[in-house]
Write a protein that holds these residues in place. Structure first.
Motif, mmCIF file in Angstrom:
data_model
loop_
_atom_site.group_PDB
_atom_site.id
_atom_site.type_symbol
_atom_site.label_atom_id
_atom_site.label_comp_id
_atom_site.label_asym_id
_atom_site.label_seq_id
_atom_site.Cartn_x
_atom_site.Cartn_y
_atom_site.Cartn_z
ATOM 1 N N HIS A 97 0.854 -1.190 0.000
ATOM 2 C CA HIS A 97 0.000 0.000 0.000
ATOM 3 C C HIS A 97 0.888 1.238 0.000
ATOM 4 C CE1 HIS A 97 -2.694 -3.153 1.375
ATOM 5 N NE2 HIS A 97 -3.710 -2.380 1.043
ATOM 6 N N LEU A 113 2.112 -10.596 0.555
ATOM 7 C CA LEU A 113 2.396 -10.307 1.950
ATOM 8 C C LEU A 113 3.483 -11.262 2.433
ATOM 9 C CD1 LEU A 113 -1.228 -9.791 3.320
ATOM 10 C CD2 LEU A 113 0.354 -8.095 2.391
ATOM 11 N N LEU A 126 5.074 -5.200 7.707
ATOM 12 C CA LEU A 126 4.281 -4.177 7.042
ATOM 13 C C LEU A 126 5.193 -3.001 6.721
ATOM 14 C CD1 LEU A 126 2.501 -5.411 9.650
ATOM 15 C CD2 LEU A 126 0.717 -4.063 8.547
ATOM 16 N N ASP A 130 0.837 0.183 4.796
ATOM 17 C CA ASP A 130 0.175 -1.066 5.173
ATOM 18 C C ASP A 130 -0.490 -0.983 6.541
ATOM 19 O OD1 ASP A 130 0.994 -2.239 2.816
ATOM 20 O OD2 ASP A 130 2.720 -3.250 3.705
ATOM 21 N N VAL A 136 -4.269 -5.992 5.874
ATOM 22 C CA VAL A 136 -2.912 -6.542 5.874
ATOM 23 C C VAL A 136 -2.621 -7.267 7.184
ATOM 24 C CG1 VAL A 136 -0.460 -6.019 5.670
ATOM 25 C CG2 VAL A 136 -2.124 -4.737 4.304
#
Length: 237
Positions: A97, A113, A126, A130, A136
């Motif tokens: 993201h 991921l 992350l 994220d 997530v």
């Protein structure tokens, strides 16, 4: 590491990696987090930084998680790489993201991921934005992550106030039932136990220290994937 607990040391962006490693090892840290240097150009996941971090980790017998811009197949990604205490790189994660600022720089979001094993815990990684997307953390915790570690970046979050990071760490912990640690763009760190209680953060020798416990796990907030699927299908019709 005892009682399924790891101690994390976070260096500021301006602190040299070698000095940070010495201080982190002296503080008994199991994992040192190093932030991306704005001056460093994009490089492959097995480039100079990866080799340098591997040597640094091995020389101090301490794992390192570092942020960098990865160059791959003509694209660039904001990435995290985990190097274990023996110098082996075992995980490379591309932020999935990204904000408008990151996209303007030409960065491309990742498409998967990543979970990484750092004994005695399985970590969910992350990066980028994220930590602002609840899906997530949920996906990672549902697949077995025992702690969430988010490393953000100043390019990506100019409109996100640092005042929101503590409640956000608590929220991600509560909804997923695992401890959550969020590292800010300049090394400031917020962490919460699985029940949402804020964890103590210590400042020592230019580092920020916090401990996460894998024994600290709670029941995650129940989800309704069947309902979500209906909502998404309704949106697309």
């Amino acid at each position: 590491m005892t009682d399924r607990c790891i101690t994390i040391a976070v260096a500021s962006r301006r602190q040299p990696a070698a000095a940070a490693a010495v201080a982190a090892r002296g503080a008994g840290a199991d994992l040192l987090i190093l932030l991306r240097s704005a001056e460093m150009p994009p490089e492959p996941s097995d480039g100079a930084s990866a080799h340098s971090m591997g040597d640094l980790a091995a020389s101090h017998a301490m794992a390192i998680l570092f942020s960098y811009v990865e160059a791959c197949s003509g694209r660039t990604h904001l990435a995290l790489q985990l190097v274990l205490a023996d110098g082996r790189a075992t995980a490379n994660y591309r932020a999935t993201h990204l904000g408008e600022g990151a996209r303007k720089t030409g960065w491309t979001p990742g498409n998967w991921l990543t979970m990484a094993r750092l004994e005695p815990l399985t970590l969910g990684l992350l990066a980028g934005l994220d930590h602002l997307a609840p899906e997530v953390g949920r996906a990672l915790s549902a697949l077995g992550a025992e702690a969430l570690i988010a490393v953000t970046d100043v390019v990506l979050e100019p409109g996100v106030s640092s005042d929101l990071m503590a409640p956000l760490a608590r929220l991600r912990a509560i909804e997923n039932g695992v401890p959550c640690c969020i590292v800010g763009a300049e090394g400031r760190t917020w962490a919460a136990a699985a029940d949402g209680t804020l964890l103590p953060v210590e400042q020592l020798d230019g580092l920020t220290l916090v401990s996460l416990s894998g024994a600290d796990r709670a029941r995650a907030t129940p989800r309704r994937p069947d309902l979500y699927r209906q909502l998404v299908e309704g949106e697309s019709t």
